[in-house]
Write a protein that holds these residues in place. Structure first.
Motif, PDB file in Angstrom:
ATOM      1  N   LYS A  17       0.841  -1.204   0.000  1.00  0.00           N
ATOM      2  CA  LYS A  17       0.000   0.000   0.000  1.00  0.00           C
ATOM      3  C   LYS A  17       0.882   1.262   0.000  1.00  0.00           C
ATOM      4  N   THR A  18       0.311   2.352  -0.530  1.00  0.00           N
ATOM      5  CA  THR A  18       1.077   3.610  -0.568  1.00  0.00           C
ATOM      6  C   THR A  18       1.424   4.076   0.851  1.00  0.00           C
ATOM      7  N   GLY A  19       0.530   3.838   1.799  1.00  0.00           N
ATOM      8  CA  GLY A  19       0.796   4.208   3.204  1.00  0.00           C
ATOM      9  C   GLY A  19       2.014   3.467   3.745  1.00  0.00           C
ATOM     10  N   THR A  20       2.166   2.206   3.328  1.00  0.00           N
ATOM     11  CA  THR A  20       3.320   1.401   3.762  1.00  0.00           C
ATOM     12  C   THR A  20       4.607   1.979   3.182  1.00  0.00           C
ATOM     13  N   VAL A  21       4.529   2.414   1.918  1.00  0.00           N
ATOM     14  CA  VAL A  21       5.711   3.038   1.288  1.00  0.00           C
ATOM     15  C   VAL A  21       6.093   4.291   2.068  1.00  0.00           C
ATOM     16  N   ARG A  22       5.081   5.107   2.421  1.00  0.00           N
ATOM     17  CA  ARG A  22       5.366   6.333   3.181  1.00  0.00           C
ATOM     18  C   ARG A  22       6.006   6.006   4.536  1.00  0.00           C
ATOM     19  N   ASN A  23       5.539   4.916   5.163  1.00  0.00           N
ATOM     20  CA  ASN A  23       6.136   4.495   6.445  1.00  0.00           C
ATOM     21  C   ASN A  23       7.609   4.116   6.258  1.00  0.00           C
ATOM     22  N   TYR A  24       7.897   3.386   5.164  1.00  0.00           N
ATOM     23  CA  TYR A  24       9.294   3.015   4.873  1.00  0.00           C
ATOM     24  C   TYR A  24      10.151   4.267   4.685  1.00  0.00           C
ATOM     25  N   ILE A  25       9.600   5.237   3.926  1.00  0.00           N
ATOM     26  CA  ILE A  25      10.356   6.464   3.659  1.00  0.00           C
ATOM     27  C   ILE A  25      10.635   7.222   4.959  1.00  0.00           C
ATOM     28  N   SER A  26       9.632   7.300   5.839  1.00  0.00           N
ATOM     29  CA  SER A  26       9.835   7.960   7.149  1.00  0.00           C
ATOM     30  C   SER A  26      10.930   7.258   7.942  1.00  0.00           C
ATOM     31  N   ALA A  27      10.894   5.915   7.930  1.00  0.00           N
ATOM     32  CA  ALA A  27      11.900   5.132   8.669  1.00  0.00           C
ATOM     33  C   ALA A  27      13.302   5.378   8.095  1.00  0.00           C
ATOM     34  N   ILE A  28      13.385   5.433   6.750  1.00  0.00           N
ATOM     35  CA  ILE A  28      14.681   5.668   6.084  1.00  0.00           C
ATOM     36  C   ILE A  28      15.245   7.030   6.510  1.00  0.00           C
ATOM     37  N   LEU A  29      14.411   8.069   6.429  1.00  0.00           N
ATOM     38  CA  LEU A  29      14.868   9.432   6.758  1.00  0.00           C
ATOM     39  C   LEU A  29      15.312   9.509   8.216  1.00  0.00           C
ATOM     40  N   GLU A  30      14.560   8.856   9.086  1.00  0.00           N
ATOM     41  CA  GLU A  30      14.887   8.879  10.520  1.00  0.00           C
ATOM     42  C   GLU A  30      16.209   8.147  10.780  1.00  0.00           C
ATOM     43  N   LYS A  31      16.350   6.950  10.206  1.00  0.00           N
ATOM     44  CA  LYS A  31      17.577   6.166  10.435  1.00  0.00           C
ATOM     45  C   LYS A  31      18.822   6.873   9.921  1.00  0.00           C
ATOM     46  N   LEU A  32      18.684   7.571   8.792  1.00  0.00           N
ATOM     47  CA  LEU A  32      19.847   8.236   8.197  1.00  0.00           C
ATOM     48  C   LEU A  32      20.046   9.659   8.725  1.00  0.00           C
ATOM     49  N   GLY A  33      19.058  10.148   9.470  1.00  0.00           N
ATOM     50  CA  GLY A  33      19.162  11.492  10.026  1.00  0.00           C
ATOM     51  C   GLY A  33      19.165  12.573   8.949  1.00  0.00           C
ATOM     52  N   VAL A  34      18.310  12.372   7.923  1.00  0.00           N
ATOM     53  CA  VAL A  34      18.238  13.345   6.828  1.00  0.00           C
ATOM     54  C   VAL A  34      16.814  13.870   6.698  1.00  0.00           C
ATOM     55  N   LYS A  35      16.653  14.975   5.923  1.00  0.00           N
ATOM     56  CA  LYS A  35      15.344  15.629   5.852  1.00  0.00           C
ATOM     57  C   LYS A  35      14.468  15.145   4.704  1.00  0.00           C
ATOM     58  N   ASN A  36      15.092  14.685   3.611  1.00  0.00           N
ATOM     59  CA  ASN A  36      14.279  14.320   2.453  1.00  0.00           C
ATOM     60  C   ASN A  36      14.918  13.182   1.658  1.00  0.00           C
ATOM     61  N   ARG A  37      14.217  12.760   0.612  1.00  0.00           N
ATOM     62  CA  ARG A  37      14.649  11.611  -0.193  1.00  0.00           C
ATOM     63  C   ARG A  37      15.991  11.856  -0.874  1.00  0.00           C
ATOM     64  N   ILE A  38      16.178  13.082  -1.396  1.00  0.00           N
ATOM     65  CA  ILE A  38      17.428  13.386  -2.109  1.00  0.00           C
ATOM     66  C   ILE A  38      18.615  13.307  -1.151  1.00  0.00           C
ATOM     67  N   GLU A  39      18.432  13.853   0.060  1.00  0.00           N
ATOM     68  CA  GLU A  39      19.510  13.772   1.066  1.00  0.00           C
ATOM     69  C   GLU A  39      19.802  12.315   1.429  1.00  0.00           C
ATOM     70  N   ALA A  40      18.763  11.494   1.479  1.00  0.00           N
ATOM     71  CA  ALA A  40      18.939  10.071   1.812  1.00  0.00           C
ATOM     72  C   ALA A  40      19.807   9.390   0.762  1.00  0.00           C
ATOM     73  N   ILE A  41      19.502   9.638  -0.510  1.00  0.00           N
ATOM     74  CA  ILE A  41      20.268   9.026  -1.612  1.00  0.00           C
ATOM     75  C   ILE A  41      21.714   9.528  -1.581  1.00  0.00           C
ATOM     76  N   THR A  42      21.885  10.850  -1.392  1.00  0.00           N
ATOM     77  CA  THR A  42      23.227  11.440  -1.339  1.00  0.00           C
ATOM     78  C   THR A  42      24.031  10.833  -0.194  1.00  0.00           C
TER      79      THR A  42
END
Length: 199
Positions: free
Chosen positions: A165-190
């Protein structure tokens, strides 16, 4: 005689490394490659004792090539400008016998090759701390989501591709940003690229 294949995409460096090593009485450069694919072909064809490999090359990277060469009875030494934790950890998993930085003194290269041939693992001192340092904190699924983001997919496309579900994807993205200590998707990739964790 220690036979050597060198893989390096910068022609001047490739020539310089070749000339330096050919000056050693116990070494012979039998092949030169400018990318990972050529390196694999040369190792299969020439069966050298050692393959010296850059990491960032066109086509297959040095790490991808090292993973393929792993079973071919050729010792791989990575010679790179990048002291990145993720690269180093991946190199160790690929069975690389040496990991040196390009700004090391040139005589270190020949002595490292001899050390590797004697069965030792040679690692640049600057990287020793990295053996015990951080691992990529993301789960396999979180990495998968981030790979798809890097490919330009939006939340709905990621959900469709992973059958979630799209909500699950959003949860994954929130978890990624939190774990990496970044503000957005681009910062996460960088951040992942800088660490060398991005395949």
């Amino acid at each position: 005689m220690i036979t050597i294949v060198i893989a390096e995409d910068q022609k001047m460096l490739l020539g310089a490394f070749g000339s330096l090593l050919n000056l050693e009485e116990d070494m012979e450069v039998v092949g030169k490659a400018s990318n990972g694919d050529e390196a694999i072909e040369l190792v299969k064809a020439l069966k050298p004792d050692v393959c010296i490999m850059d990491i960032e090359m066109p086509g297959k990277s040095g790490l991808e090539a090292a993973e393929e060469i792993k079973g071919l009875n050729c010792k791989v030494i990575i010679l790179t400008t990048f002291a990145r934790t993720g690269y180093f950890q991946r190199a160790l998993k690929a069975g690389v016998r040496g990991y040196l930085l390009k700004d090391s003194p040139s005589e270190e290269l020949a002595s490292s090759i001899r050390g590797v041939m004697e069965g030792r693992r040679i690692i640049a001192p600057e990287l020793m701390d990295d053996i015990y340092s951080e691992e990529n904190p993301l789960t396999d699924r979180e990495r998968e989501v981030l790979d798809l983001i890097a490919d330009g997919k939006d939340t709905k496309e990621i959900a469709d591709q992973l059958s979630i579900k799209t909500g699950t994807v959003r949860n994954y993205i929130s978890a990624i940003l939190e774990k990496l200590g970044v503000k957005n998707r681009i910062e996460a990739i960088t951040h992942l690229k800088e660490k060398g964790w991005f395949k």
